[in-house]
Design a protein around this motif. Structure first.
Motif, PDB file in Angstrom:
ATOM      1  N   GLY A   1      -4.717  33.705  -0.640  1.00 42.98           N
ATOM      2  CA  GLY A   1      -6.070  34.246  -0.670  1.00 42.98           C
ATOM      3  C   GLY A   1      -7.098  33.164  -0.927  1.00 42.98           C
ATOM      4  O   GLY A   1      -6.770  31.975  -1.016  1.00 42.98           O
ATOM      5  N   ASP A   2      -8.354  33.595  -1.050  1.00 39.52           N
ATOM      6  CA  ASP A   2      -9.477  32.682  -1.245  1.00 39.52           C
ATOM      7  C   ASP A   2      -9.562  32.328  -2.744  1.00 39.52           C
ATOM      8  O   ASP A   2      -9.698  33.223  -3.590  1.00 39.52           O
ATOM      9  N   TRP A   3      -9.503  31.037  -3.019  1.00 40.56           N
ATOM     10  CA  TRP A   3      -9.530  30.599  -4.430  1.00 40.56           C
ATOM     11  C   TRP A   3     -10.777  31.117  -5.154  1.00 40.56           C
ATOM     12  O   TRP A   3     -10.737  31.402  -6.357  1.00 40.56           O
TER      13      TRP A   3
ATOM     14  N   VAL B   1      -3.364  13.156  -8.320  1.00 45.67           N
ATOM     15  CA  VAL B   1      -1.916  13.359  -8.501  1.00 45.67           C
ATOM     16  C   VAL B   1      -1.225  12.996  -7.201  1.00 45.67           C
ATOM     17  O   VAL B   1      -1.706  13.333  -6.120  1.00 45.67           O
ATOM     18  N   GLY B   2      -0.111  12.299  -7.297  1.00 44.91           N
ATOM     19  CA  GLY B   2       0.656  12.010  -6.082  1.00 44.91           C
ATOM     20  C   GLY B   2       1.118  10.572  -6.016  1.00 44.91           C
ATOM     21  O   GLY B   2       1.019   9.819  -6.994  1.00 44.91           O
ATOM     22  N   GLN B   3       1.587  10.222  -4.842  1.00 45.97           N
ATOM     23  CA  GLN B   3       2.202   8.911  -4.611  1.00 45.97           C
ATOM     24  C   GLN B   3       1.310   7.753  -5.026  1.00 45.97           C
ATOM     25  O   GLN B   3       1.770   6.779  -5.592  1.00 45.97           O
ATOM     26  N   THR B   4       0.015   7.873  -4.734  1.00 42.04           N
ATOM     27  CA  THR B   4      -0.905   6.792  -5.104  1.00 42.04           C
ATOM     28  C   THR B   4      -1.789   7.184  -6.296  1.00 42.04           C
ATOM     29  O   THR B   4      -2.780   6.538  -6.576  1.00 42.04           O
TER      30      THR B   4
ATOM     31  N   ILE C   1      -4.791  23.215  -2.089  1.00 39.30           N
ATOM     32  CA  ILE C   1      -4.065  21.971  -1.783  1.00 39.30           C
ATOM     33  C   ILE C   1      -2.959  22.332  -0.790  1.00 39.30           C
ATOM     34  O   ILE C   1      -2.186  23.271  -1.033  1.00 39.30           O
TER      35      ILE C   1
ATOM     36  N   ARG D   1      -8.944  19.971  -0.908  1.00 42.49           N
ATOM     37  CA  ARG D   1     -10.047  20.111   0.039  1.00 42.49           C
ATOM     38  C   ARG D   1     -10.450  21.566   0.247  1.00 42.49           C
ATOM     39  O   ARG D   1     -11.584  21.864   0.611  1.00 42.49           O
ATOM     40  N   GLY D   2      -9.507  22.480   0.006  1.00 39.63           N
ATOM     41  CA  GLY D   2      -9.794  23.911   0.158  1.00 39.63           C
ATOM     42  C   GLY D   2     -10.893  24.410  -0.778  1.00 39.63           C
ATOM     43  O   GLY D   2     -11.439  25.496  -0.571  1.00 39.63           O
TER      44      GLY D   2
ATOM     45  N   HIS E   1       1.433  14.305  -2.012  1.00 40.30           N
ATOM     46  CA  HIS E   1       0.958  15.014  -3.200  1.00 40.30           C
ATOM     47  C   HIS E   1       2.146  15.575  -3.978  1.00 40.30           C
ATOM     48  O   HIS E   1       2.232  15.422  -5.203  1.00 40.30           O
TER      49      HIS E   1
ATOM     50  N   LYS F   1      -5.157  29.952   1.050  1.00 44.60           N
ATOM     51  CA  LYS F   1      -5.421  31.078   1.951  1.00 44.60           C
ATOM     52  C   LYS F   1      -4.478  31.087   3.158  1.00 44.60           C
ATOM     53  O   LYS F   1      -4.406  32.077   3.879  1.00 44.60           O
TER      54      LYS F   1
ATOM     55  N   GLY G   1      -0.242  20.661   0.204  1.00 44.49           N
ATOM     56  CA  GLY G   1       1.141  20.348  -0.186  1.00 44.49           C
ATOM     57  C   GLY G   1       1.745  19.243   0.653  1.00 44.49           C
ATOM     58  O   GLY G   1       2.950  19.273   0.944  1.00 44.49           O
TER      59      GLY G   1
ATOM     60  N   ALA H   1      -7.350  13.691  -0.946  1.00 43.78           N
ATOM     61  CA  ALA H   1      -8.416  14.002   0.018  1.00 43.78           C
ATOM     62  C   ALA H   1      -9.762  14.169  -0.691  1.00 43.78           C
ATOM     63  O   ALA H   1     -10.794  13.682  -0.223  1.00 43.78           O
TER      64      ALA H   1
ATOM     65  N   SER I   1       0.829  -1.214   0.000  1.00 46.80           N
ATOM     66  CA  SER I   1       0.000   0.000   0.000  1.00 46.80           C
ATOM     67  C   SER I   1       0.857   1.254   0.000  1.00 46.80           C
ATOM     68  O   SER I   1       0.552   2.233   0.676  1.00 46.80           O
TER      69      SER I   1
ATOM     70  N   ILE J   1      -2.296  28.419  -4.998  1.00 47.00           N
ATOM     71  CA  ILE J   1      -3.290  29.369  -4.473  1.00 47.00           C
ATOM     72  C   ILE J   1      -3.803  28.775  -3.175  1.00 47.00           C
ATOM     73  O   ILE J   1      -4.383  27.675  -3.170  1.00 47.00           O
TER      74      ILE J   1
HETATM   75  P1  FAD Z   1      -5.801  19.473   3.078  1.00 45.84           P
HETATM   76  O1  FAD Z   1      -4.514  18.981   3.595  1.00 45.84           O
HETATM   77  O2  FAD Z   1      -6.962  19.494   3.988  1.00 45.84           O
HETATM   78  O3  FAD Z   1      -5.513  20.980   2.569  1.00 45.84           O
HETATM   79  C1  FAD Z   1      -6.497  21.886   2.143  1.00 45.84           C
HETATM   80  C2  FAD Z   1      -5.806  23.225   1.895  1.00 45.84           C
HETATM   81  O4  FAD Z   1      -6.752  24.136   1.365  1.00 45.84           O
HETATM   82  C3  FAD Z   1      -5.226  23.893   3.140  1.00 45.84           C
HETATM   83  O5  FAD Z   1      -3.851  24.173   2.946  1.00 45.84           O
HETATM   84  C4  FAD Z   1      -6.046  25.147   3.323  1.00 45.84           C
HETATM   85  O6  FAD Z   1      -5.266  26.253   3.839  1.00 45.84           O
HETATM   86  C5  FAD Z   1      -6.490  25.434   1.914  1.00 45.84           C
HETATM   87  N1  FAD Z   1      -7.737  26.206   1.823  1.00 45.84           N
HETATM   88  C6  FAD Z   1      -8.879  26.073   2.571  1.00 45.84           C
HETATM   89  N2  FAD Z   1      -9.819  26.925   2.135  1.00 45.84           N
HETATM   90  C7  FAD Z   1      -9.274  27.620   1.102  1.00 45.84           C
HETATM   91  C8  FAD Z   1      -9.758  28.652   0.251  1.00 45.84           C
HETATM   92  N3  FAD Z   1     -11.022  29.126   0.359  1.00 45.84           N
HETATM   93  N4  FAD Z   1      -8.919  29.145  -0.692  1.00 45.84           N
HETATM   94  C9  FAD Z   1      -7.652  28.683  -0.821  1.00 45.84           C
HETATM   95  N5  FAD Z   1      -7.134  27.708  -0.040  1.00 45.84           N
HETATM   96  C10 FAD Z   1      -7.939  27.171   0.904  1.00 45.84           C
HETATM   97  N6  FAD Z   1      -2.449  12.812  -1.260  1.00 45.84           N
HETATM   98  C11 FAD Z   1      -2.443  13.168  -2.554  1.00 45.84           C
HETATM   99  O7  FAD Z   1      -2.812  14.309  -2.907  1.00 45.84           O
HETATM  100  N7  FAD Z   1      -2.052  12.279  -3.517  1.00 45.84           N
HETATM  101  C12 FAD Z   1      -1.635  11.028  -3.224  1.00 45.84           C
HETATM  102  O8  FAD Z   1      -1.308  10.265  -4.140  1.00 45.84           O
HETATM  103  C13 FAD Z   1      -1.605  10.627  -1.849  1.00 45.84           C
HETATM  104  N8  FAD Z   1      -1.170   9.397  -1.494  1.00 45.84           N
HETATM  105  C14 FAD Z   1      -1.097   9.070  -0.169  1.00 45.84           C
HETATM  106  C15 FAD Z   1      -0.558   7.833   0.212  1.00 45.84           C
HETATM  107  C16 FAD Z   1      -0.474   7.500   1.555  1.00 45.84           C
HETATM  108  C17 FAD Z   1       0.113   6.168   1.939  1.00 45.84           C
HETATM  109  C18 FAD Z   1      -0.920   8.413   2.536  1.00 45.84           C
HETATM  110  C19 FAD Z   1      -0.815   8.084   3.988  1.00 45.84           C
HETATM  111  C20 FAD Z   1      -1.467   9.650   2.170  1.00 45.84           C
HETATM  112  C21 FAD Z   1      -1.568   9.985   0.834  1.00 45.84           C
HETATM  113  N9  FAD Z   1      -2.096  11.212   0.427  1.00 45.84           N
HETATM  114  C22 FAD Z   1      -2.050  11.559  -0.875  1.00 45.84           C
HETATM  115  C23 FAD Z   1      -2.802  12.111   1.380  1.00 45.84           C
HETATM  116  C24 FAD Z   1      -1.979  13.303   1.848  1.00 45.84           C
HETATM  117  O9  FAD Z   1      -1.215  12.924   2.961  1.00 45.84           O
HETATM  118  C25 FAD Z   1      -2.896  14.474   2.241  1.00 45.84           C
HETATM  119  O10 FAD Z   1      -3.802  14.044   3.214  1.00 45.84           O
HETATM  120  C26 FAD Z   1      -3.692  15.087   1.078  1.00 45.84           C
HETATM  121  O11 FAD Z   1      -2.827  15.355  -0.011  1.00 45.84           O
HETATM  122  C27 FAD Z   1      -4.350  16.361   1.527  1.00 45.84           C
HETATM  123  O12 FAD Z   1      -5.188  16.858   0.519  1.00 45.84           O
HETATM  124  P2  FAD Z   1      -5.526  18.407   0.414  1.00 45.84           P
HETATM  125  O13 FAD Z   1      -4.267  19.186   0.274  1.00 45.84           O
HETATM  126  O14 FAD Z   1      -6.563  18.553  -0.633  1.00 45.84           O
HETATM  127  O15 FAD Z   1      -6.267  18.701   1.802  1.00 45.84           O
END
Ligand code: FAD
Length: 344
Positions: free
Chosen positions: A326-328, A272-275, A289, A232-233, A295, A310, A291, A259, A156, A308
């Motif tokens: 800022g807000d996307w 996009v990312g490891q998986t 995103i 998720r943002g 990912h 916030k 970061g 997410a 995994s 982008i």
């Molecule tokens: P979050 O971490 O919740 O980030 C959301 C971001 O949105 C935050 O930085 C926040 O400040 C910002 N935001 C919120 N509201 C706004 C707004 N209105 N405007 C602008 N910005 C805003 N992840 C991957 O992506 N790809 C993979 O392939 C992957 N493989 C994985 C493999 C394993 C074994 C594990 C354990 C995890 C893996 N993950 C992978 C998951 C990874 O660890 C993160 O949980 C995931 O990437 C988080 O996604 P995210 O950035 O969308 O969400």
């Protein structure tokens, strides 16, 4: 005793030399992974002090053989025949089997694409030899062992397994698109082009290609030059409609973090990312995103990264070339308007 030593002795593979890359093309256009494989293939060949070889199969594909030389091949075998116009497992695998038996490469690399996986699997069972699928790292032990160190995520994606093929030749691997660097294209490079006859006639092939129907829904992140990715943002699946508008305006595709795929906002083929997919577009726009390292490993080799977010402390800004705090929901519509204005 002598018999026991014989049984345990390593087979003599001294006839097998050279690192061969199977170039993948459709409609005369090469998949970028082919040139990435020539980049890593050449490094392996240099360590082993052997030639970098390429095989181009198709119809009217001589230009691709020249391109293979520009991207690092010393010798290119060309199987150019109407039977090979479209990919079909039987004729393509027969060309490979005949060629491999004749020239005996010690290592063969394929792209880990739908076609590459299908072809490599068919060949491995016929030769027979081992095949390590979906590699993200490739190296070789120097002579005299000359073993391919084919590494790929396992359990995994929590560990990296390095797989060796000690008892069979050639050593074969498929490698993920976007992971390895292509060498800069050098049109002054010289190489040998060697025609190789296709051993199959049309009447020997059971499968017929009647038509190609483009899947409008299918995303092609690995070949995209622009990717607008959402996380998720975005706050919900509706946000992806806005990202799609920006991606369309820029002639790109929509990507996503895990997410949001897990939340069911968008399908897994966008991940996009490891998986998910490893990508290296000219422009990657990460929207909402954070970061996470999982990912970032999938997009950090993009030429230009725009983030982008916030949160000014979001880790994505560490890999971004340009950051917008800022807000996307305010920024992305303004970008769409600006792009449309400039495009007229
Ligand atoms: P979050 O971490 O919740 O980030 C959301 C971001 O949105 C935050 O930085 C926040 O400040 C910002 N935001 C919120 N509201 C706004 C707004 N209105 N405007 C602008 N910005 C805003 N992840 C991957 O992506 N790809 C993979 O392939 C992957 N493989 C994985 C493999 C394993 C074994 C594990 C354990 C995890 C893996 N993950 C992978 C998951 C990874 O660890 C993160 O949980 C995931 O990437 C988080 O996604 P995210 O950035 O969308 O969400």
């Amino acid at each position: 005793m002598t018999e026991k030593i014989k049984q345990n002795a390593e087979p003599d593979w001294s006839e097998y030399r050279g690192v061969l890359v199977v170039v993948e093309q459709r409609d005369g256009k090469a998949k970028p992974v082919s040139w990435q494989l020539l980049g890593i293939g050449r490094k392996l060949a240099q360590k082993l002090e052997v030639d970098t070889l390429a095989l181009v199969m198709g119809h009217d594909v001589e230009h691709l053989a020249r391109e293979a030389v520009y991207y690092g091949a010393d010798k290119v075998y060309i199987a150019d025949d109407p039977v090979l116009k479209h990919y079909r497992t039987y004729p393509y695998s027969r060309v490979c089997l005949e060629l491999f038996r004749k020239i005996k490469p010690e290592i063969v690399l394929f792209g880990a694409t739908y076609t590459g996986r299908d072809l490599a699997g068919a060949i491995a069972t016929h030769l027979p030899t081992g095949l390590t699928a979906d590699c993200t790292m490739l190296d070789v032990e120097p002579p005299p062992s000359r073993l391919l160190l084919a590494s790929r995520p396992a359990f995994s994606e929590k560990m990296v397994a390095t797989i060796l093929c000690k008892k069979y030749r050639p050593q074969m691997a498929t490698a993920r698109p976007g992971v390895f660097d292509a060498l800069p294209r050098d049109p002054s490079r010289q190489g040998e082009m060697i025609p190789f006859p296709c051993p199959v006639k049309e009447e020997d092939v059971a499968a017929r290609v009647i038509d190609f129907i483009q899947d409008e829904q299918r995303v092609n992140l690995e070949d995209a030059s622009v990717i607008v990715a959402g996380g998720r943002g975005l706050g919900g699946p509706e946000g992806f409609k806005v990202l799609k508008e920006l991606a369309d305006a820029l002639g790109g595709e929509v990507g996503a973090s895990r997410a949001v795929v897990e939340a069911g906002w968008i399908s897994h083929d966008h991940q996009v990312g490891q998986t998910g997919h490893t990508v290296r577009p000219k422009l990657y726009i990460a929207v909402g995103i954070s970061g996470a390292v999982q990912h970032v490993v999938g997009m950090q080799n993009s030429d230009v990264i725009v983030a982008i977010n916030k949160d000014p402390n979001a880790p994505i800004f560490k890999v971004a070339h340009y950051g917008v705090v800022g807000d996307w929901a305010e920024i992305v519509p303004a970008m769409i308007e600006e792009v449309k204005k400039r495009r007229g």
